[in-house]
Design an enzyme around this catalytic site. Structure first.
Site, mmCIF file in Angstrom:
data_model
loop_
_atom_site.group_PDB
_atom_site.id
_atom_site.type_symbol
_atom_site.label_atom_id
_atom_site.label_comp_id
_atom_site.label_asym_id
_atom_site.label_seq_id
_atom_site.Cartn_x
_atom_site.Cartn_y
_atom_site.Cartn_z
ATOM 1 N N TYR A 135 34.824 48.106 54.150
ATOM 2 C CA TYR A 135 35.099 47.510 55.459
ATOM 3 C C TYR A 135 35.439 48.565 56.508
ATOM 4 C CZ TYR A 135 35.235 42.825 53.411
ATOM 5 O OH TYR A 135 34.910 41.659 52.787
ATOM 6 N N LYS A 190 34.079 47.300 39.751
ATOM 7 C CA LYS A 190 32.648 47.248 39.414
ATOM 8 C C LYS A 190 32.300 48.653 38.927
ATOM 9 C CE LYS A 190 28.711 45.019 39.325
ATOM 10 N NZ LYS A 190 28.450 43.954 38.356
ATOM 11 N N ASP A 222 32.178 40.491 38.765
ATOM 12 C CA ASP A 222 31.336 39.312 38.509
ATOM 13 C C ASP A 222 31.960 38.445 37.421
ATOM 14 O OD1 ASP A 222 30.844 41.627 37.101
ATOM 15 O OD2 ASP A 222 28.710 41.276 36.809
ATOM 16 N N ASP A 246 38.713 40.000 49.201
ATOM 17 C CA ASP A 246 38.391 39.037 50.254
ATOM 18 C C ASP A 246 37.718 37.812 49.625
ATOM 19 O OD1 ASP A 246 37.887 37.908 52.685
ATOM 20 O OD2 ASP A 246 36.505 39.437 53.406
ATOM 21 N N ASP A 250 39.652 33.900 48.337
ATOM 22 C CA ASP A 250 39.192 32.607 48.853
ATOM 23 C C ASP A 250 38.781 31.683 47.710
ATOM 24 O OD1 ASP A 250 39.663 33.238 51.459
ATOM 25 O OD2 ASP A 250 37.678 32.645 52.177
#
Ligand code: NAD
Length: 356
Positions: A135, A190, A222, A246, A250
């Site tokens: 980001y 990851k 994942d 992020d 959620d």
């Protein structure tokens, strides 16, 4: 102690007013000062994060934030959009650790899209690194591709990066938080594909040596996304980078059924923090008096616990929220047959009464 109150846009003013009401009833010694932020601040002062608001936030021990944003600002240049206020506050206050608890209250298990037995009693904490990762990594931009199968064609690119101190400090926050809970941390990465996250995994493993009483597991992102809907209760604390956090926070929020119930905190290394509900400004229901104020009231409880050293007052608020749910009071977002539908203000009043 000083609290900056930044209600913002949409339902922000309505829900923050209820949290302020509850805070005042605690009869603790702190000063509260309010300022404009987001679209409201842009309309009044020409900027979503005016100088005076930023100064107030910097001087305060904690910020209680409502929400910002409205579709009507979508055409503004990016720097003037309401959401830039949150990014600005994170940056200027150095808020690097985002706490997103996902708790499924007994009375609301039916509100989840998962089977009740999967979420009943769920109490997990996602800790998201907030200031690094893809980001914010430089360089980023648009150009003509310098190589590859489509060399010369227009492309866009971002840079994923983490420095050792950034990973170290968020890992410590996660291990410390786990010590206050179930003593288990799952670090999500990851590492099988990304160099940045192999580095992340190595650093988290090193930091873990200082916390032998906490169990550490590593999980690919994942798989973590899958496990969160398959068997969410097996987690205690999850710690991860900005982008994965992020998305996963959620996902975890929705396990509980209502976004109107979820508080969040973003802290810096001085325990100064910004506390806000996990949801947005909900322009579709703004001004109707039906927004659920509980996420904001619970954010105020987190504020008392993490930044204002008032854990007993935080417990009082959390118990009061459980009590009103047990009494069957529900705003429309969590309403079901057999319960009593109430508005924003009535819900705030009920929490106030339940404080005793
Ligand atoms: P949203 O969270 O505002 O709303 C999503 C849905 O949830 C809506 O149907 C809304 O009515 C409902 N909802 C949200 N909070 C609720 C509450 N307390 N009680 C009852 N129902 C509630 O997300 P969105 O619609 O995607 O975004 C609206 C605006 O909010 C956008 O401008 C977006 O950029 C902004 N936003 C701000 C923040 C923030 O301030 N931190 C976070 C997310 C989105």
């Amino acid at each position: 102690m000083k609290i900056a109150i930044l209600p913002g846009d949409g339902i922000g003013a309505e829900i923050v007013a209820e949290a302020v009401k509850v805070l005042k009833a605690l009869d603790l010694k702190f000063e509260m000062e309010q300022a404009d932020v987001g679209g409201t601040a842009y309309d009044r002062h020409g900027h979503p994060l005016p100088e005076a608001t930023l100064k107030l936030a910097q001087q305060a021990d904690a910020v209680l934030f409502g929400a910002v944003g409205d579709w009507k600002y979508d055409k503004l240049e990016r720097q003037f959009r309401p959401e830039q206020a949150i990014l600005g506050l994170r940056k200027h206050l150095g808020l690097f650790a985002n706490f997103r608890p996902a708790i499924c209250y007994e009375q609301l298990t039916h509100a989840s899209s998962l089977k009740p037995e999967l979420v009943a009693g769920l109490d997990i904490l996602i800790i998201r690194e907030l200031t690094g990762d893809i980001y914010f990594g430089q360089p980023r931009g648009r150009r003509d591709a310098p190589d590859g199968a489509f060399a010369g064609q227009p492309e866009a690119f971002d840079t994923m990066r983490y420095t050792r101190p950034e990973v170290e400090r968020i890992a410590r926050v996660a291990f410390e938080a786990a010590r206050q809970r179930g003593k288990r941390v799952t670090s999500v990465d990851k590492a099988n594909v990304l160099e940045t996250f192999q580095f992340w995994k190595d650093v988290v493993t090193e930091v873990h040596q200082d916390y032998p009483d906490v169990q550490l597991d590593h999980m690919y992102v994942d798989n973590a996304a899958m496990q969160l809907v398959k068997e969410p209760k097996k987690f205690d604390v999850l710690v991860t980078g900005n982008m994965f956090g992020d998305i996963l926070s959620d996902e975890a929020a929705m396990l509980t059924g209502s976004i109107g119930m979820l508080p969040s905190a973003s802290l810096n290394d001085k325990k100064q923090g910004l506390y806000e509900p996990s949801h947005g400004s909900a322009p579709d229901i703004a001004g109707k008096g039906i927004a659920n104020p509980l996420a904001t009231i619970l954010s105020a409880a987190m504020m008392l616990r993490f930044s204002l050293a008032q854990p007993k007052a935080a417990d009082r608020i959390e118990s009061a929220v459980k009590k009103v749910l047990a009494q069957g009071l529900r705003t429309p977002d969590i309403y079901s047959a057999g319960t009593t539908k109430v508005g924003t203000r009535e819900m705030g009043d009920a929490v106030l009464k339940a404080l005793g």
